[in-house]
Write a protein that holds these residues in place. Structure first.
Motif, mmCIF file in Angstrom:
data_model
loop_
_atom_site.group_PDB
_atom_site.id
_atom_site.type_symbol
_atom_site.label_atom_id
_atom_site.label_comp_id
_atom_site.label_asym_id
_atom_site.label_seq_id
_atom_site.Cartn_x
_atom_site.Cartn_y
_atom_site.Cartn_z
ATOM 1 N N GLN A 207 0.825 -1.209 0.000
ATOM 2 C CA GLN A 207 0.000 0.000 0.000
ATOM 3 C C GLN A 207 0.864 1.265 0.000
ATOM 4 O O GLN A 207 0.531 2.258 -0.651
ATOM 5 N N ILE A 208 1.979 1.228 0.714
ATOM 6 C CA ILE A 208 2.855 2.405 0.779
ATOM 7 C C ILE A 208 3.404 2.747 -0.599
ATOM 8 O O ILE A 208 3.531 3.922 -0.959
ATOM 9 N N ARG A 209 3.726 1.735 -1.393
ATOM 10 C CA ARG A 209 4.315 1.984 -2.718
ATOM 11 C C ARG A 209 3.355 2.700 -3.660
ATOM 12 O O ARG A 209 3.786 3.247 -4.679
ATOM 13 N N THR A 210 2.076 2.713 -3.357
ATOM 14 C CA THR A 210 1.117 3.411 -4.223
ATOM 15 C C THR A 210 1.081 4.914 -3.956
ATOM 16 O O THR A 210 0.432 5.653 -4.701
ATOM 17 N N VAL A 211 1.759 5.373 -2.901
ATOM 18 C CA VAL A 211 1.815 6.806 -2.593
ATOM 19 C C VAL A 211 2.890 7.449 -3.465
ATOM 20 O O VAL A 211 3.976 6.893 -3.647
ATOM 21 N N GLN A 212 2.618 8.629 -3.995
ATOM 22 C CA GLN A 212 3.557 9.282 -4.903
ATOM 23 C C GLN A 212 4.807 9.757 -4.162
ATOM 24 O O GLN A 212 4.753 10.155 -3.002
ATOM 25 N N GLY A 213 5.943 9.683 -4.853
ATOM 26 C CA GLY A 213 7.186 10.233 -4.324
ATOM 27 C C GLY A 213 7.939 9.349 -3.364
ATOM 28 O O GLY A 213 8.903 9.809 -2.740
ATOM 29 N N VAL A 214 7.547 8.070 -3.211
ATOM 30 C CA VAL A 214 8.249 7.186 -2.270
ATOM 31 C C VAL A 214 9.647 6.883 -2.798
ATOM 32 O O VAL A 214 9.808 6.431 -3.935
ATOM 33 N N MET B 154 4.536 17.346 2.144
ATOM 34 C CA MET B 154 4.272 16.331 3.153
ATOM 35 C C MET B 154 2.834 16.372 3.661
ATOM 36 O O MET B 154 2.332 15.368 4.169
ATOM 37 N N ASN B 155 2.159 17.497 3.534
ATOM 38 C CA ASN B 155 0.750 17.552 3.939
ATOM 39 C C ASN B 155 -0.111 16.692 3.011
ATOM 40 O O ASN B 155 -0.986 15.945 3.464
ATOM 41 N N ILE B 156 0.153 16.795 1.704
ATOM 42 C CA ILE B 156 -0.593 15.972 0.742
ATOM 43 C C ILE B 156 -0.228 14.500 0.910
ATOM 44 O O ILE B 156 -1.096 13.616 0.899
ATOM 45 N N ILE B 157 1.062 14.230 1.089
ATOM 46 C CA ILE B 157 1.512 12.843 1.240
ATOM 47 C C ILE B 157 0.933 12.218 2.508
ATOM 48 O O ILE B 157 0.538 11.046 2.522
ATOM 49 N N TYR B 158 0.861 12.998 3.580
ATOM 50 C CA TYR B 158 0.289 12.479 4.829
ATOM 51 C C TYR B 158 -1.178 12.084 4.628
ATOM 52 O O TYR B 158 -1.624 11.034 5.114
ATOM 53 N N ALA B 159 -1.923 12.924 3.902
ATOM 54 C CA ALA B 159 -3.330 12.601 3.626
ATOM 55 C C ALA B 159 -3.442 11.338 2.768
ATOM 56 O O ALA B 159 -4.311 10.480 3.009
ATOM 57 N N GLN B 160 -2.572 11.212 1.760
ATOM 58 C CA GLN B 160 -2.587 10.009 0.922
ATOM 59 C C GLN B 160 -2.232 8.762 1.732
ATOM 60 O O GLN B 160 -2.856 7.703 1.573
ATOM 61 N N MET B 161 -1.226 8.892 2.606
ATOM 62 C CA MET B 161 -0.818 7.745 3.417
ATOM 63 C C MET B 161 -1.935 7.323 4.372
ATOM 64 O O MET B 161 -2.163 6.123 4.588
ATOM 65 N N ASP C 165 -5.089 7.626 3.822
ATOM 66 C CA ASP C 165 -6.084 6.937 2.991
ATOM 67 C C ASP C 165 -5.647 5.497 2.703
ATOM 68 O O ASP C 165 -6.455 4.562 2.784
ATOM 69 N N ARG C 166 -4.348 5.294 2.395
ATOM 70 C CA ARG C 166 -3.860 3.939 2.097
ATOM 71 C C ARG C 166 -3.928 3.043 3.331
ATOM 72 O O ARG C 166 -4.250 1.853 3.229
ATOM 73 N N MET C 167 -3.639 3.591 4.501
ATOM 74 C CA MET C 167 -3.687 2.781 5.716
ATOM 75 C C MET C 167 -5.129 2.415 6.081
ATOM 76 O O MET C 167 -5.384 1.344 6.644
ATOM 77 N N ASP C 168 -6.078 3.292 5.761
ATOM 78 C CA ASP C 168 -7.491 2.943 5.978
ATOM 79 C C ASP C 168 -7.903 1.784 5.076
ATOM 80 O O ASP C 168 -8.672 0.898 5.480
ATOM 81 N N ARG C 169 -7.401 1.777 3.838
ATOM 82 C CA ARG C 169 -7.687 0.667 2.932
ATOM 83 C C ARG C 169 -7.022 -0.621 3.420
ATOM 84 O O ARG C 169 -7.551 -1.722 3.237
ATOM 85 N N LEU C 170 -5.854 -0.472 4.051
ATOM 86 C CA LEU C 170 -5.095 -1.640 4.493
ATOM 87 C C LEU C 170 -5.801 -2.406 5.610
ATOM 88 O O LEU C 170 -5.626 -3.624 5.734
ATOM 89 N N LYS C 171 -6.599 -1.732 6.420
ATOM 90 C CA LYS C 171 -7.210 -2.366 7.592
ATOM 91 C C LYS C 171 -8.031 -3.598 7.225
ATOM 92 O O LYS C 171 -8.081 -4.574 7.976
ATOM 93 N N SER C 172 -8.679 -3.578 6.074
ATOM 94 C CA SER C 172 -9.502 -4.728 5.669
ATOM 95 C C SER C 172 -8.659 -5.951 5.335
ATOM 96 O O SER C 172 -9.167 -7.076 5.335
ATOM 97 N N GLU C 173 -7.359 -5.762 5.044
ATOM 98 C CA GLU C 173 -6.482 -6.880 4.696
ATOM 99 C C GLU C 173 -5.747 -7.448 5.902
ATOM 100 O O GLU C 173 -5.122 -8.501 5.801
ATOM 101 N N LEU C 174 -5.793 -6.768 7.037
ATOM 102 C CA LEU C 174 -5.022 -7.178 8.208
ATOM 103 C C LEU C 174 -5.833 -8.117 9.092
ATOM 104 O O LEU C 174 -7.065 -8.187 8.987
#
Length: 623
Positions: free
Chosen positions: A78-85, A109-116, A118-127
């Protein structure tokens, strides 16, 4: 007619308007005083967010391999889908996993934090279902406490958390400017209901129903409102237990009470965590400020409160309070250095100017440019919402010795015009206009030297701090140019006495020595060129031998040691390891000027923070 024939220049605009110049001077002094009192003071400039995020997912009592497969790998995907990693450094263990994610320079970093997020919220269903929280940390200057206070128990306390919360944490949080106070190292007492399973079976009780009943009985919830005439009365249902007796006599079935099937205690839970200060069980208070608060004033206020409470409050007699880190002290030290540099710079400027000019009044006129230029710079800071911090104050200290240059040139040229026999008005106007272009070009070339460092560097952090260092120098130099072309000519016109110029003009030994040196250099050009070449070569040689480092060298007055212990270590084994390290440090306590040793550790990891004794403050002339 005389004024109409003059060229339209900045000096000519103000030199025959002394009242207007006086009003400008008073306005600068008044607004500068307001800015000096209102401007926020802090240790480091705020506003820069480093290009990394820290992610932590707790998952207790798990196998590291299981954590890696079920949590770490889906998280990295999920982290790799965030831009600029740019890179991901992850760690999996028996308590969960964590990851340090670095991003490309210049990323928002404000935009990246919001994207991250969002990705972690999506990740919860897989954990796994046992994973409850995902923490994302973004570092900023506001995340660092301005005061770090250690509180050690001189006398064993039954409930240290309750005492410190009510008498220190809550009162400090109510102070203006305090954002939050974190209390660590002490645990809150809780009610423990240890159910005896044999008794539950003997009385043929349904344990699940007992648990549900306990949860239903202890609550607080809103219950709407009632209106009586013009009054609206809000209602709240309160069903909270206040004493252990109320809990013990909760009816379970018939005449059977909770105390008949369980042991109820009110105590601190056993925890696999230890926190000590110099070998004593201790608690720490981390105090954070609001972004607009004045760090120096707030730190002083909290320090006075802690001192008074430690003496007057009887509840705190059993504690020893020590301030390990006070950001306000370092800020005050920087302010003192700035004031000292300004005073000594002014003194040396006065002495050097007087040695050449031999005129006290003209020397005082030139010296005016130092406080006025710095005052204008502070006004500029105030209106662009900058703060006084180590970086901006360093820029101000650099500029102290540079702001007199323009005024020296102007005053010296006015002095020459007066010596030629011109009246004060003509001398001030002609003397300033003759050198106006020269000092303008000189000031602009000096001010623009910081532009390449700010704009032509790929590292965002370097650009951020160079801007905070270079802009104070640039603004103070431009302010000195304005002072030398507006205020200095008017002051010279009315303060200098021309009748004394001709009678007191004498060549000093310094001027005569300079004239002889200049004459020798002009008549021996080859030798002079060789000397200059040798000096340039020696500078390059010396610069190549000077040690430097790219990364930050450490903290202000402390050293932090991090320990990673084997996962199968017990609390007792960890305690033995840290006891050995503490013993070694205590043996070398005087050698390394150690003030305090703060330790906290768990079975698998820990940290030791070594606070050093502050160096004695000395002036430059003291040995």
């Amino acid at each position: 007619m005389k004024i109409a024939s003059e060229k339209k220049s900045l000096p000519s605009l103000f030199i025959h308007r002394p009242v207007g110049v006086l009003m400008i001077l008073l306005a600068v002094l008044v607004v500068g005083y307001i800015a000096l009192k209102q401007i926020a003071v802090e240790l480091m400039p705020a506003g820069f967010n480093p290009s990394f995020l820290w992610i932590q997912i707790p998952y207790a009592n798990a196998n590291p391999s299981e954590v890696e497969e079920q949590i770490t790998k889906p998280m990295e995907a999920q982290i790799r889908t965030v831009q600029g990693v740019r890179s991901i450094e992850s760690k999996s263990g028996k308590t969960g996993c964590s990851a340090m994610v670095k991003f490309s320079q210049g990323s928002d970093m404000n935009i990246i934090y919001a994207q991250m997020k969002d990705r972690m919220d999506r990740l919860k269903s897989e954990l796994p279902d046992d994973v409850k929280n995902i923490f994302i940390y973004k570092w900023s200057e506001k995340d660092r406490p301005i005061l770090w206070v250690a509180i050690a128990e001189k006398i064993r306390q039954t409930d240290p958390y309750l005492i410190l919360e009510h008498h220190l944490q809550k009162p400090i949080e109510r102070m203006d400017g305090v954002a939050k106070v974190e209390l660590s190292g002490a645990q809150e007492k809780t009610v423990w209901i240890m159910v005896n399973q044999d008794k539950v079976n003997a009385y043929r009780l349904n344990f699940y129903e007992v648990m549900q009943q306990l949860r239903r009985d202890n609550f607080t919830m809103p219950a709407g409102f009632v209106e009586e005439g013009e009054q609206k009365i809000w209602l709240r249902s309160v069903a909270r237990y206040k004493t252990l007796d109320e809990i013990q006599y909760i009816p379970i079935k018939g005449s059977l009470c909770l105390k008949d099937i369980a042991d109820i205690t009110y105590e601190i839970a056993e925890d696999d965590f230890c926190h000590t200060i110099d070998g004593k069980k201790a608690v720490t208070l981390a105090i954070y400020k609001e972004s607009i608060a004045n760090t120096a004033k707030l730190s002083k206020k909290i320090k006075e409160f802690l001192f008074q409470e430690s003496i007057q409050n009887s509840k705190l007699k059993g504690f020893q309070i020590e301030i390990l880190f006070n950001e306000g002290d370092f800020i005050q030290e920087s302010i003192d250095n700035l004031v000292s540099s300004g005073i000594w710079g002014a003194i040396f400027a006065i002495l050097i100017l007087y040695a050449f000019l031999r005129k006290f009044r003209m020397t005082m006129i030139v010296t005016l440019s130092i406080p006025l230029s710095l005052m204008i710079t502070l006004i500029f800071f105030y209106f662009i919402h900058w703060t006084l911090n180590l970086i901006t104050m360093m820029g101000l200290m650099i500029s102290v010795g540079m702001v007199v240059d323009n005024s020296i040139v102007v005053v010296e040229n006015i002095y020459c015009k007066l010596f030629e026999g011109k009246d004060p008005y003509s001398s001030a106007l002609a003397g300033t206009e003759e050198v106006a272009l020269a000092i303008s070009m000189s000031t602009l070339t000096t001010a623009i030297v910081f532009l390449p460092l700010i704009l032509m560097n790929d590292e965002a952090g370097f650009r951020f701090y160079m801007l905070r260092l270079g802009l104070p120098v640039t603004v103070s130099l431009l302010a000195s140019l304005l002072v030398s072309m507006v205020i200095i000519p008017v002051a010279a016109r009315y303060i200098i006495q021309p009748q004394k110029i001709a009678t007191q003009q004498k060549s000093s030994r310094i001027i005569n020595g300079y004239a002889r040196t200049l004459s020798y250099c002009l008549s021996h050009r080859i030798e002079t060129l060789l000397v200059l070449a040798f000096l340039m070569a020696s500078m390059f040689y010396a610069s190549g031998k000077v040690a430097y480092q790219k990364e930050e060298g450490g903290n202000i007055n402390d050293i932090v040691l991090f320990f990673e212990l084997p996962y199968n270590y017990t609390m007792k084994q960890s305690e033995q390891v840290f006891a050995k390290v503490e013993k070694i440090l205590n043996i070398r306590r005087e050698m390394y000027s150690v003030k305090t040793i703060e330790m906290h550790y768990r079975p698998s990891r820990g940290q030791i923070r070594i606070f050093l004794q502050p160096l004695p403050q000395k002036e430059w002339y003291e040995s």
